[in-house]
Design an enzyme around this catalytic site. Structure first.
Site, PDB file in Angstrom:
ATOM      1  N   ARG A 181       0.821  -1.215   0.000  1.00 39.00           N
ATOM      2  CA  ARG A 181       0.000   0.000   0.000  1.00 39.00           C
ATOM      3  C   ARG A 181       0.858   1.270   0.000  1.00 39.00           C
ATOM      4  NH1 ARG A 181      -2.475  -3.682  -1.132  1.00 39.00           N
ATOM      5  NH2 ARG A 181      -4.474  -4.409  -0.326  1.00 39.00           N
ATOM      6  N   SER A 230     -11.494   0.110   2.675  1.00 34.04           N
ATOM      7  CA  SER A 230     -10.720  -0.281   3.853  1.00 34.04           C
ATOM      8  C   SER A 230     -10.166   0.954   4.551  1.00 34.04           C
ATOM      9  CB  SER A 230      -9.564  -1.206   3.463  1.00 34.04           C
ATOM     10  OG  SER A 230     -10.055  -2.427   2.952  1.00 34.04           O
ATOM     11  N   GLU A 300      -5.383   3.717   5.890  1.00 36.50           N
ATOM     12  CA  GLU A 300      -5.291   3.460   4.453  1.00 36.50           C
ATOM     13  C   GLU A 300      -6.038   4.556   3.689  1.00 36.50           C
ATOM     14  OE1 GLU A 300      -6.530  -0.024   1.281  1.00 36.50           O
ATOM     15  OE2 GLU A 300      -5.598  -0.593   3.177  1.00 36.50           O
TER      16      GLU A 300
END
Length: 321
Positions: A181, A230, A300
């Protein structure tokens, strides 16, 4: 005169030469999937790469530039965003095409799902995971988006971007410095497109993989809610949702914001949540997880903009140390 109107006036002749759309005091709650947040001083939707480059070359360097995609993984604070927000248009940056054996070229505003569909049409495997990511390619390139065990870095060949001065650059996969990520690309770069590589696969097998992704999303994720996807990255060795659940935060509400009872790593706007409610809830969850398991969850969801005076949200992690 509003801040946005003043900035537009300051641009003078530049505002009259662009072919894209300039909108002062643009409400960001109309863009984000959370349907919350303050206004951008000036929203620019360039017609194409040439238009964006010319605008950046003429924009005074002291004017901040923020890039947003389709707003799916974005939380805008109530105080709004200073300077110019760039949002790439679907017409100028939303195409995807097969460019030879096993390769696709896609613009940064192309929805991830559309890239998965193009791969299916071309008989290419390795792109099914994009069918389940509610974002666009620009965001996927920036954060190495992934799902179902596959990440963007596994498919990227090269990336094209403009810097703050409007100059074009080409980056290889290795140049992007991908990790979980994350990419190490300079924060001022505006991705405009990329080339990807898959592998030949029977269309029926590709379609089956895409269907499995869709079924999984519909079964375990609140996809019909106002959500940003998320909320937290998965910590090493565990899943964010498990830690949120163990800390007793499934279904937790603050104002109109709630950790989804269906998937507790998804934060949702139940109808009246502000940017403050959403960020306050997220930091409360981080604090409770740290207290319960000693794990520091990392956001995130990208949070941008200024806090509204008197509505600041402090990181709760620091208060527990």
């Amino acid at each position: 005169m509003t801040t946005g109107a003043a900035l537009l006036e300051r641009l003078g002749d530049l505002a009259g030469t662009v072919r894209g759309r300039l909108t002062p005091d643009a409400p960001m709650d109309a863009i984000t999937w959370f349907r919350a947040g303050g206004a951008a001083d000036l929203l620019f939707q360039p017609a194409d790469e040439e238009d964006l480059s010319a605008f950046l070359k003429g924009l005074p360097l002291d004017v901040p530039v923020t890039v947003v995609g389709i707003g799916s993984n974005l939380l805008v604070r109530e105080g709004g965003i200073r300077g110019v927000v760039v949002r790439l248009s679907a017409k100028g940056f939303g195409s995807v095409e097969a460019i030879g054996a096993n390769r696709l070229r896609a613009g940064a505003a192309t929805p991830d799902k559309r890239v998965a569909a193009a791969a299916l049409e071309a008989g290419l495997g390795g792109f099914h995971f994009y069918h389940g990511i509610p974002g666009a390619i620009g965001g996927a390139l920036r954060m190495n988006a992934g799902a179902n065990g596959v990440e963007t870095r596994e498919r990227v060949v090269s990336v094209r971007a403009l810097d703050r001065q409007g100059n074009a650059h080409e980056f290889s996969n290795a140049d992007m410095g991908y990790a979980y990520r994350h990419s190490s690309a300079a924060p001022d770069l505006i991705f405009v497109g990329a080339e990807f590589e898959g592998y030949p696969e029977d269309r029926e097998a590709v379609k089956a993989a895409m269907d499995a992704v869709q079924t999984h999303r519909e079964t375990v994720q609140p996809i019909r809610e106002k959500t940003g996807g998320s909320t937290f990255k998965n910590p090493e060795g565990t899943s964010a949702w498990k830690e949120v659940d163990k800390a007793g935060c499934r279904g937790l509400m603050i104002g109109g914001a709630q950790m989804s009872p269906m998937h507790c790593n998804f934060m949702i706007n139940t109808g009246s949540a502000t940017g403050y409610d959403l960020e306050f809830l997220g930091e409360t969850v981080r604090a409770r997880v740290l207290e319960n398991s000693g794990i520091r969850l990392e956001w995130e969801i990208k949070r941008i903009g200024d806090f509204k005076p008197g509505r600041e949200v402090q990181p709760y992690l620091g208060q527990l140390l």
